[in-house]
Write a protein that holds these residues in place. Structure first.
Motif: not given
Ligand code: FES
Ligand code: FES
Length: 157
Positions: A38-40, A45-47, A58, A60
């Protein structure tokens, strides 16, 4: 709370979810699959990228309820036999990661691309990875690793 059935990495799960829960939350907090990052948490961000019925999404930005009856693949699903898969191997061989936080997302986007198109053009690779951000590598090594898969495949055929 509602019970949903989700197939994750070839295993069926039944999980209780609230309408607000994202697929990222369920994977990480309910199924302990923390390889998906979990990034943004806002789709920037695509993490958190996973495959949903083979397409990169995504996690998220995907409600868990949307995954009902569907097939999710996470980074953990690539190492079923305990060995790195060919994308992970290419990243390692080409030093395509530094802190590694973005890497699972990049690898899942790469997998979606190569599953759909085993011989992508460089421009198609760049387009497929445009939704994944990396703060460390400057992208050159990531592109090199991805291109090497294409070259290896060509070498074998
Ligand atoms: S954490 Fe999902 S796009 Fe950044
Ligand atoms: S390797 Fe650190 S953000 Fe990509």
């Amino acid at each position: 709370m509602e019970r949903v059935r989700i197939n994750v990495n070839e295993i069926d799960h039944e999980v209780e979810v609230e309408p607000w829960m994202t697929l990222n939350f369920v994977l990480r907090e309910k199924l302990a699959l923390t390889g998906t990052k979990k990034g943004c948490d806002t789709g920037g961000c695509g993490a958190c990228t996973v495959l949903l019925d083979g397409r990169a999404v995504y996690s998220c930005m995907t409600y868990a309820m949307k995954a009902e009856g569907r097939r999710v693949t996470t980074i953990e699903g690539l190492t079923g036999d305990g060995n790195l898969d060919r994308i992970q191997t290419a990243y390692a061989e080409h030093y395509a990661l530094q802190c590694g936080y973005c890497t699972p997302g990049f690898i899942m986007s790469t997998k979606a691309l190569f599953d759909a198109n085993p011989d992508p053009l460089e421009e198609e690779i760049k387009e497929a990875l445009v939704g994944n951000l990396c703060r460390c590598t400057g992208y050159a090594k990531i592109l090199e690793a991805t291109l090497s898969m294409k070259q290896k495949r060509k070498g074998r055929t």
